[in-house]
Design an enzyme around this catalytic site. Sequence first.
Site, mmCIF file in Angstrom:
data_model
loop_
_atom_site.group_PDB
_atom_site.id
_atom_site.type_symbol
_atom_site.label_atom_id
_atom_site.label_comp_id
_atom_site.label_asym_id
_atom_site.label_seq_id
_atom_site.Cartn_x
_atom_site.Cartn_y
_atom_site.Cartn_z
ATOM 1 C CG ASP A 81 40.168 32.212 40.048
ATOM 2 O OD1 ASP A 81 39.152 32.677 40.584
ATOM 3 O OD2 ASP A 81 40.181 31.765 38.888
ATOM 4 C CG HIS A 298 35.857 32.496 39.805
ATOM 5 N ND1 HIS A 298 37.029 32.454 39.086
ATOM 6 C CD2 HIS A 298 34.882 32.805 38.907
ATOM 7 C CE1 HIS A 298 36.780 32.739 37.809
ATOM 8 N NE2 HIS A 298 35.481 32.951 37.673
ATOM 9 C CB SER A 467 35.875 32.020 34.515
ATOM 10 O OG SER A 467 36.037 33.386 34.723
#
Length: 550
Positions: A81, A298, A467
């Site tokens: 990620d 994220h 995601s």
Amino acid sequence: MKTNLSRNFKATAAFLLLSGSVAFAQDGGVSSVSDLDKAYHNWYNLDAKLDKIPGVSVNRAYNELLISKQPRKKVVVAVIDSGTDINHEELQGKIWVNKNEIPGNGIDDDNNGYIDDVNGWGFLGNAAGENIEYETYEYVRLLRKLAPKYKNVTSAQGLSEAELKEYNTYLTTRKNYEKELDEKLKTKQNLDAFGEVLAHCEALVTKHLEKDTYTVQELKAISSTDVDLVRAKTWLVTKYNQGFTRESFIGYKAHIDKYVNYHLNLDFNPRTIVADNPTDINDNKYGNSNVIGPRADHGTPVSGIIAGIRGNGVGVDGIAENVEIMVLRAVPSGDEYDKDIALAIRYAVDNGANIINMSFGKDFSPEKHFVDEAVKYAESKNVLLVHAAGNDSKNIDNADNFPTKQLLDGTRSSTWLEVGATSKNLDKTFIGTFSNYGQKNVDLFAPGVDLILLAPDNKYDQMDGTSFASPVVSGVAALVWSYYPELTALELKDVLLQSSVKYPKLKVYYPTEEKSKKTTKFSTLSASGGVVNAFEALKLAERVVQEKNL
């Protein structure tokens, strides 16, 4: 894959493109989950029957099936990620540690090719500690590469087969680039114009009140015969009533500026920091041990879904308890390089990861063969790969979202799960309006709408995206595997698919950002027709293991 944003920040995107109204909210997270909507707190852990919320029954699994059991295996989940805030209070004790590496001594103690890789590796930097934060999109890189050769070509006549393929790629990337750049420049123009009006109105109010900061109540209380001041007051009050805040305006403006200055900038090439050849998989001596990086916004929520500390009363509850997160930073703000992803997959496999979560994607994959070989390597080593289906509201049976389980040699990865996103509403809005789907290429769905998740610096935020559906599946997989380590990756995948909860009579709107009223059966949007479920998966795993032991 479209960028995953916090739920509230994402809502600002259309404020100037539609009616000119503003619906801003502060981005970057809040210090306590109590500052967010309680209706969405931990809903992905709930049960459709017991709680009347279509989560994945994690709490029920712990309370009814695992209450007297002990996990038998520590499962390592590699999160490829943007980087993860390994110092977040909700991830303490949940970050993988390379016990064969001595921190900070500048030596590759375990001889795995990576120096001081204590918690994983960052493929977006160099040994001097410089790191890439922003990148261009892959089609921008392709356009930059192909334009010198094809920008003056007006006909495909006379081109070889290889050149024709390149030329068609050039035409496609140019079309995508011009469309996206035009859209973002218009948005930037509107934002700049809005900012000028805002500055003018604020200057008039500041001069009248003789101070730079003031409350909405003070603004509303202004009384004057100055026509310009009254107009400024009225305009500002209207915007504040619509939810406007200066902070979110600045944040959204910066978000658009990123597209113009970085993602869509043909002259921007931060890869010089890494100083490698992205087309040579053997040129792999780059990166650094910084797994947090400049943008952990994220990877942190992704990791929290899988492994966030349960039951501590602090924030959100992760899914798996006996789990560790191996942090692999390979996804910039922009599109990732195929080579980085391939090397990250190989690192994960070679260093003991059981599951690899991949919450990223893009429309073009020029070095797909690098990724395919890594995927086959992971498959051969009994590793489960879980990938987010993407946020383009499209049928990926007919459109690309790389990386894919469909390999260039015509085979399909047998240990790969592709995941779409659902909401907490068991009605026509069950599927996220943004979620990709596909009866062939999407395997199952998981919660990915209105999730309250971790944010860097011990904060929390409400977010949307496949995601975040992907790590729900990775978390359930880790939970099941920690109690039933006898299962192979292929058997675990089959358990998750077969035990997924079906809603055979449920009709849903097709995923689309245009709010189409066209409906279809939920069962037609994925191969399994279901939503991952921890409770049912654990029950089925028990039966499968018993049969294996007969």
